[in-house]
Motif scaffolding. Structure first.
Motif, short mmCIF file in Angstrom:
data_model
loop_
_atom_site.label_atom_id
_atom_site.label_comp_id
_atom_site.label_asym_id
_atom_site.label_seq_id
_atom_site.Cartn_x
_atom_site.Cartn_y
_atom_site.Cartn_z
N ALA A 243 7.07 -6.06 11.87
CA ALA A 243 6.93 -5.33 10.83
C ALA A 243 8.39 -5.24 10.05
O ALA A 243 9.19 -5.06 10.65
CB ALA A 243 6.46 -3.86 11.04
N VAL A 256 5.61 0.24 3.94
CA VAL A 256 4.09 0.41 3.72
C VAL A 256 3.57 0.31 2.28
O VAL A 256 4.31 0.57 1.25
CB VAL A 256 3.71 1.70 4.49
CG1 VAL A 256 4.14 1.48 5.78
CG2 VAL A 256 4.39 3.02 3.77
N ASP A 257 2.27 -0.13 2.07
CA ASP A 257 1.68 0.35 0.70
C ASP A 257 1.41 1.63 0.78
O ASP A 257 1.42 2.59 1.55
CB ASP A 257 0.44 -0.69 0.66
CG ASP A 257 -0.74 -0.53 1.27
OD1 ASP A 257 -0.66 0.54 2.09
OD2 ASP A 257 -1.44 -1.35 1.42
N GLY A 260 -0.53 3.36 3.79
CA GLY A 260 0.26 3.36 4.98
C GLY A 260 0.05 1.68 5.90
O GLY A 260 0.62 1.62 6.57
N LEU A 261 -0.53 0.73 5.14
CA LEU A 261 -0.50 -0.54 5.70
C LEU A 261 0.86 -1.28 5.77
O LEU A 261 1.44 -1.36 4.71
CB LEU A 261 -1.42 -1.69 4.75
CG LEU A 261 -1.70 -3.02 5.10
CD1 LEU A 261 -1.94 -3.06 6.55
CD2 LEU A 261 -2.29 -3.61 4.11
N THR A 262 1.14 -1.69 6.97
CA THR A 262 2.51 -2.23 7.02
C THR A 262 2.46 -3.79 6.68
O THR A 262 1.39 -4.01 6.12
CB THR A 262 3.05 -2.21 8.54
OG1 THR A 262 2.24 -3.06 9.14
CG2 THR A 262 2.93 -0.86 9.08
N THR A 263 3.53 -4.60 6.91
CA THR A 263 3.62 -5.86 6.56
C THR A 263 2.89 -6.80 7.50
O THR A 263 2.72 -7.91 7.37
CB THR A 263 5.03 -6.36 5.98
OG1 THR A 263 5.75 -6.05 7.41
CG2 THR A 263 5.53 -5.69 5.10
N TRP A 268 -1.34 -0.07 10.34
CA TRP A 268 -1.05 0.94 9.56
C TRP A 268 -0.16 1.97 10.27
O TRP A 268 -0.06 2.11 11.35
CB TRP A 268 -2.36 1.85 9.26
CG TRP A 268 -3.11 1.06 8.02
CD1 TRP A 268 -2.90 1.62 6.76
CD2 TRP A 268 -4.02 0.11 8.09
NE1 TRP A 268 -3.79 0.84 5.85
CE2 TRP A 268 -4.55 -0.24 6.64
CE3 TRP A 268 -4.38 -0.75 9.04
CZ2 TRP A 268 -5.20 -1.04 6.60
CZ3 TRP A 268 -5.33 -1.90 8.55
CH2 TRP A 268 -5.83 -2.03 7.36
N ALA A 269 0.60 2.63 9.38
CA ALA A 269 1.67 3.56 10.02
C ALA A 269 1.57 4.83 9.33
O ALA A 269 1.21 4.67 8.08
CB ALA A 269 3.08 3.15 10.05
N ILE A 274 6.66 6.90 9.06
CA ILE A 274 7.17 6.01 7.80
C ILE A 274 8.38 6.71 7.06
O ILE A 274 8.64 6.37 5.89
CB ILE A 274 5.87 6.09 6.86
CG1 ILE A 274 5.37 7.37 6.32
CG2 ILE A 274 4.86 5.30 7.54
CD1 ILE A 274 4.47 7.17 5.20
N ALA A 290 -4.64 6.24 5.84
CA ALA A 290 -4.80 5.16 6.65
C ALA A 290 -6.10 5.06 7.25
O ALA A 290 -6.72 3.87 7.23
CB ALA A 290 -3.70 5.24 7.75
#
Length: 313
Positions: A243, A256-257, A260-263, A268-269, A274, A290
């Motif tokens: 990530a 995160v978007d 909460g979606l990570t790369t 998700w976080a 975060i 999330a």
């Protein structure tokens, strides 16, 4: 055979339990793995959460665990030590359990490292505090101290003056020359007294804070001390998954978007995983966001798979 879940939630605090509640209600087989180390464990009560203001954190979490159980969500007290990514995620715990998951929610939070002042750690969450929004009302109008951990502690000293007009800012290991002219003007305008000199220890009497003693032996009567812990994000699992992190004044946190979606696809976080300033109400909201995003993601993935198998319409 390795058990398979739709989602594994790593961390059973407000963010993780909130995510698990939404996922359980959406009929997804969900497992929560919780190491049992909530950040707010030292606090007797939590504040600022509408309808839960003043509720003990342990009671809040117990209620959350009861709620997720109604929807078939499993919760185990264990620590995740490894996550491997293949077609699915393989999650391995310290207890030796290995499970597979299509999606992950990482809600591992952070750890607060306190200044090394004798007597401080023992009183953290009682009359040694860090967040005026969490505890300011309960200690309002008492004699406050603020222990500097860096020049940025000026902001904390200014903020707490909203709850008391008797505030002393102990520079501790920060030199007065490190404060800007603007800092000094604002502190003066807020009526905050700046106290140079290193803090040697906290003075207590009958199990309550009564003063701050400096290295030169002088003691300042205070009944509350605010300080800013050093935040240590628990991002090890995310880093090993690849990530992307971004640096903040309070440590490195995952990019995160809005959901909460990570790369890392499928990860998700939420909560203090975060960011440093996520309160309980924010963490619960982040877990909800999330989980709802995951529900939609899994649905569309399964529908697209089914459509490909069916062939052209």
């Amino acid at each position: 055979m390795t058990e398979k879940y739709a989602v594994v939630v790593i961390g059973g605090g407000a963010a993780g339990l909130s995510a698990a509640l939404v996922l359980g209600r959406a009929r997804h087989r969900t497992l929560v793995i919780d190491a049992g180390e909530p950040r707010n464990a030292p606090a007797a009560h939590m504040q600022g959460y509408l309808s839960r203001d003043g509720m003990p954190p342990a009671e809040f979490l117990a209620a959350g665990r009861e709620e997720i159980a109604r929807y078939g969500v499993e919760l185990v007290r264990d620590r995740v030590v490894r996550v491997d990514k293949g077609e699915d995620f393989t999650v391995v715990s310290a207890g030796g359990r290995s499970v597979r998951a299509r999606r992950l929610v990482v809600a591992t939070g952070l750890k607060d490292e306190l200044p090394a002042v004798p007597g401080l750690a023992e009183r953290f969450g009682r009359d040694v505090l860090h967040c005026p929004f969490c505890h300011g009302w309960e200690v309002r109008d008492q004699p406050f101290g603020v222990l500097a951990t860096s020049p940025a502690s000026v902001h904390q000293a200014l903020m707490v003056s909203q709850w008391s007009k008797d505030v002393r800012f102990f520079l501790h290991t920060v030199a007065e020359e490190e404060l800007s002219d603007e800092d000094l003007r604002r502190l003066a305008a807020a009526g905050v007294d700046v106290v140079p000199g290193e803090v040697a220890e906290l003075v207590t009497e009958d199990d309550r804070l009564t003063g701050i003693r400096l290295a030169d032996g002088t003691t300042h009567p205070r009944s509350v001390l605010f300080t800013a812990p050093r935040a240590v994000p628990r991002t090890g699992l995310l880093e090993r998954l690849g990530a992307e992190l971004h640096e903040t004044p309070f440590g490195a946190y995952p990019v995160v978007d809005a959901t909460g979606l990570t790369t890392v696809p499928g990860v998700w976080a939420a909560g203090n995983a975060i960011g440093f300033s996520e309160q309980v109400v924010h963490a619960a909201s982040g877990g909800y966001r999330a989980a709802s995003a995951i529900v939609g993601d899994l649905l569309m993935t399964d529908l697209d798979t089914a459509a490909r198998r069916q062939g052209p319409a």
